[in-house]
Scaffold this motif. Structure first.
Motif, PDB file in Angstrom:
ATOM      1  N   PHE A   1       4.585  -4.605   0.719  1.00  0.00           N
ATOM      2  CA  PHE A   1       5.948  -4.510  -0.195  1.00  0.00           C
ATOM      3  C   PHE A   1       7.361  -4.985   0.287  1.00  0.00           C
ATOM      4  O   PHE A   1       7.830  -4.150   1.232  1.00  0.00           O
ATOM      5  N   ARG A   2       7.392  -6.119   0.406  1.00  0.00           N
ATOM      6  CA  ARG A   2       8.874  -6.779   0.798  1.00  0.00           C
ATOM      7  C   ARG A   2       9.992  -5.903   0.839  1.00  0.00           C
ATOM      8  O   ARG A   2      10.912  -6.041   1.681  1.00  0.00           O
ATOM      9  N   LYS A   3      10.307  -5.515  -0.462  1.00  0.00           N
ATOM     10  CA  LYS A   3      11.342  -5.027  -1.071  1.00  0.00           C
ATOM     11  C   LYS A   3      11.517  -3.719  -0.300  1.00  0.00           C
ATOM     12  O   LYS A   3      12.940  -3.151   0.085  1.00  0.00           O
ATOM     13  N   TYR A   4      10.589  -2.996   0.300  1.00  0.00           N
ATOM     14  CA  TYR A   4      10.617  -1.747   1.026  1.00  0.00           C
ATOM     15  C   TYR A   4      10.358  -2.014   2.602  1.00  0.00           C
ATOM     16  O   TYR A   4      10.398  -0.709   3.180  1.00  0.00           O
ATOM     17  N   ASN A   5      10.180  -3.028   2.922  1.00  0.00           N
ATOM     18  CA  ASN A   5       9.574  -3.352   4.281  1.00  0.00           C
ATOM     19  C   ASN A   5       8.660  -2.351   5.034  1.00  0.00           C
ATOM     20  O   ASN A   5       8.664  -1.803   5.762  1.00  0.00           O
ATOM     21  N   ALA A   6       7.604  -2.357   3.963  1.00  0.00           N
ATOM     22  CA  ALA A   6       6.397  -1.490   3.963  1.00  0.00           C
ATOM     23  C   ALA A   6       5.128  -2.165   3.803  1.00  0.00           C
ATOM     24  O   ALA A   6       5.007  -2.941   2.864  1.00  0.00           O
ATOM     25  N   VAL A   7       4.126  -1.761   4.283  1.00  0.00           N
ATOM     26  CA  VAL A   7       2.751  -2.046   4.102  1.00  0.00           C
ATOM     27  C   VAL A   7       1.811  -0.806   4.101  1.00  0.00           C
ATOM     28  O   VAL A   7       2.091   0.211   4.553  1.00  0.00           O
ATOM     29  N   ILE A   8       0.671  -1.070   2.981  1.00  0.00           N
ATOM     30  CA  ILE A   8      -0.327  -0.221   3.033  1.00  0.00           C
ATOM     31  C   ILE A   8      -1.647  -0.651   3.448  1.00  0.00           C
ATOM     32  O   ILE A   8      -2.032  -1.863   2.910  1.00  0.00           O
ATOM     33  N   PHE A   9      -2.204   0.004   4.244  1.00  0.00           N
ATOM     34  CA  PHE A   9      -3.939  -0.190   4.460  1.00  0.00           C
ATOM     35  C   PHE A   9      -4.791   0.726   3.520  1.00  0.00           C
ATOM     36  O   PHE A   9      -4.401   2.069   3.973  1.00  0.00           O
ATOM     37  N   ILE A  10      -5.625   0.437   3.160  1.00  0.00           N
ATOM     38  CA  ILE A  10      -6.458   1.392   2.610  1.00  0.00           C
ATOM     39  C   ILE A  10      -7.856   1.076   3.531  1.00  0.00           C
ATOM     40  O   ILE A  10      -8.619   0.135   3.711  1.00  0.00           O
ATOM     41  N   HIS A  11      -7.980   2.367   4.075  1.00  0.00           N
ATOM     42  CA  HIS A  11      -9.152   2.380   5.096  1.00  0.00           C
ATOM     43  C   HIS A  11     -10.477   3.008   4.526  1.00  0.00           C
ATOM     44  O   HIS A  11     -10.290   4.039   3.985  1.00  0.00           O
ATOM     45  N   GLY A  12     -11.629   2.591   4.848  1.00  0.00           N
ATOM     46  CA  GLY A  12     -12.680   3.303   4.287  1.00  0.00           C
ATOM     47  C   GLY A  12     -13.124   4.058   5.552  1.00  0.00           C
ATOM     48  O   GLY A  12     -13.054   3.912   6.878  1.00  0.00           O
ATOM     49  N   CYS A  13     -13.447   5.158   5.337  1.00  0.00           N
ATOM     50  CA  CYS A  13     -13.722   6.346   6.310  1.00  0.00           C
ATOM     51  C   CYS A  13     -14.594   6.073   7.450  1.00  0.00           C
ATOM     52  O   CYS A  13     -14.646   6.469   8.640  1.00  0.00           O
TER      53      CYS A  13
ATOM     54  N   ILE B   1      -5.937   1.921  -5.988  1.00  0.00           N
ATOM     55  CA  ILE B   1      -4.511   2.174  -5.481  1.00  0.00           C
ATOM     56  C   ILE B   1      -3.780   1.136  -6.237  1.00  0.00           C
ATOM     57  O   ILE B   1      -2.580   1.344  -6.457  1.00  0.00           O
ATOM     58  N   ARG B   2      -4.192  -0.366  -6.071  1.00  0.00           N
ATOM     59  CA  ARG B   2      -3.521  -1.209  -6.779  1.00  0.00           C
ATOM     60  C   ARG B   2      -3.101  -1.041  -8.084  1.00  0.00           C
ATOM     61  O   ARG B   2      -2.041  -1.369  -8.497  1.00  0.00           O
ATOM     62  N   ARG B   3      -3.936  -0.559  -8.980  1.00  0.00           N
ATOM     63  CA  ARG B   3      -3.730  -0.292 -10.105  1.00  0.00           C
ATOM     64  C   ARG B   3      -2.671   0.561 -10.584  1.00  0.00           C
ATOM     65  O   ARG B   3      -1.967   0.627 -11.387  1.00  0.00           O
ATOM     66  N   ILE B   4      -3.019   2.047  -9.557  1.00  0.00           N
ATOM     67  CA  ILE B   4      -1.884   2.909  -9.708  1.00  0.00           C
ATOM     68  C   ILE B   4      -0.600   2.530  -9.512  1.00  0.00           C
ATOM     69  O   ILE B   4       0.355   2.771 -10.328  1.00  0.00           O
ATOM     70  N   LEU B   5      -0.249   1.775  -8.470  1.00  0.00           N
ATOM     71  CA  LEU B   5       0.865   1.411  -8.026  1.00  0.00           C
ATOM     72  C   LEU B   5       1.518   0.228  -8.817  1.00  0.00           C
ATOM     73  O   LEU B   5       2.963   0.540  -9.149  1.00  0.00           O
ATOM     74  N   HIS B   6       0.940  -0.675  -9.373  1.00  0.00           N
ATOM     75  CA  HIS B   6       1.326  -1.429 -10.404  1.00  0.00           C
ATOM     76  C   HIS B   6       1.630  -0.917 -11.576  1.00  0.00           C
ATOM     77  O   HIS B   6       2.708  -1.259 -12.069  1.00  0.00           O
ATOM     78  N   SER B   7       0.956   0.225 -12.010  1.00  0.00           N
ATOM     79  CA  SER B   7       1.209   0.798 -13.300  1.00  0.00           C
ATOM     80  C   SER B   7       2.602   1.441 -13.250  1.00  0.00           C
ATOM     81  O   SER B   7       3.234   1.657 -14.189  1.00  0.00           O
ATOM     82  N   ARG B   8       2.930   1.925 -12.014  1.00  0.00           N
ATOM     83  CA  ARG B   8       4.226   2.439 -11.770  1.00  0.00           C
ATOM     84  C   ARG B   8       5.289   1.817 -11.263  1.00  0.00           C
ATOM     85  O   ARG B   8       6.517   2.019 -11.079  1.00  0.00           O
ATOM     86  N   GLY B   9       5.082   0.440 -11.268  1.00  0.00           N
ATOM     87  CA  GLY B   9       6.175  -0.595 -11.158  1.00  0.00           C
ATOM     88  C   GLY B   9       6.556  -1.271  -9.836  1.00  0.00           C
ATOM     89  O   GLY B   9       7.327  -1.959  -9.702  1.00  0.00           O
ATOM     90  N   TYR B  10       5.424  -0.821  -8.976  1.00  0.00           N
ATOM     91  CA  TYR B  10       5.653  -1.553  -7.641  1.00  0.00           C
ATOM     92  C   TYR B  10       5.122  -2.655  -7.543  1.00  0.00           C
ATOM     93  O   TYR B  10       3.892  -3.005  -8.107  1.00  0.00           O
ATOM     94  N   ARG B  11       5.658  -3.801  -7.075  1.00  0.00           N
ATOM     95  CA  ARG B  11       5.107  -5.243  -6.946  1.00  0.00           C
ATOM     96  C   ARG B  11       4.863  -5.348  -5.607  1.00  0.00           C
ATOM     97  O   ARG B  11       5.673  -4.957  -4.674  1.00  0.00           O
ATOM     98  N   TYR B  12       3.795  -6.197  -5.231  1.00  0.00           N
ATOM     99  CA  TYR B  12       3.300  -6.392  -3.739  1.00  0.00           C
ATOM    100  C   TYR B  12       2.477  -7.686  -3.526  1.00  0.00           C
ATOM    101  O   TYR B  12       2.227  -8.437  -4.571  1.00  0.00           O
ATOM    102  N   ARG B  13       2.369  -8.054  -2.351  1.00  0.00           N
ATOM    103  CA  ARG B  13       1.629  -9.075  -2.079  1.00  0.00           C
ATOM    104  C   ARG B  13       0.603  -8.489  -1.496  1.00  0.00           C
ATOM    105  O   ARG B  13       0.258  -7.671  -1.003  1.00  0.00           O
TER     106      ARG B  13
END
Length: 150
Positions: free
Chosen positions: A54-66, A28-40
């Motif tokens: 993603f501070r710019k969007y006031n958003a966070v992503i969790f990648i959860h293992g099923c 997911i990090r590679r995909i979003l970074h290649s699309r120009g999204y920057r994150y901590r």
């Protein structure tokens, strides 16, 4: 089903499973970074220590293992040994996840959960669909979202 390895070996195998920089997270990090999204990464100042911030969007992503988060999909199967232990462990994880998302919401953050089944397995979502979903969520959606396998 009987475990094919002894208890000591199983314990060692399970203890090697990482919570950061997992294969689904790196994908997911590679995909979003290649699309120009920057994150901590893994901001421990935020509830739940989100995988991506993603501070710019006031958003966070969790990648959860099923498995670890008890998702109701084809990738999750409750172990047949120590059932009570695993049931408690997974329920505790689910409660912790819900609390983190509620606390983030109170702080003004939007949350997206991308489930492992959306990234791998027979019901995974295409990369193009995953990008369009996240693009839409970042730019137009003011609510929390989950991305799961088809």
């Amino acid at each position: 089903m009987i475990d094919i390895v002894d208890q000591k070996t199983r314990s060692r195998i399970m203890s090697c499973i990482r919570c950061k920089n997992t294969a689904p997270e790196m994908f997911i990090r590679r995909i979003l970074h290649s699309r120009g999204y920057r994150y901590r990464l893994h901001d421990n100042k935020l509830p739940g220590k989100p995988d991506m911030v993603f501070r710019k969007y006031n958003a966070v992503i969790f990648i959860h293992g099923c498995f670890w988060h008890g998702h109701d999909c084809h990738l999750f199967r409750m172990p047949s040994s120590r059932v009570e232990f695993w049931k408690n462990k997974i329920e505790t994880n689910k409660k912790r996840d819900m609390n983190a998302i509620c606390n983030l919401r109170e702080l003004g953050w939007r949350s997206m959960i991308i489930w492992e089944c959306a990234i791998k397995g027979k019901k995974k979502v295409s990369v193009e669909d995953l990008v369009s979903i996240t693009d839409y969520w970042f730019r137009k959606c003011n609510d929390n979202m989950q991305v799961r396998g088809k």
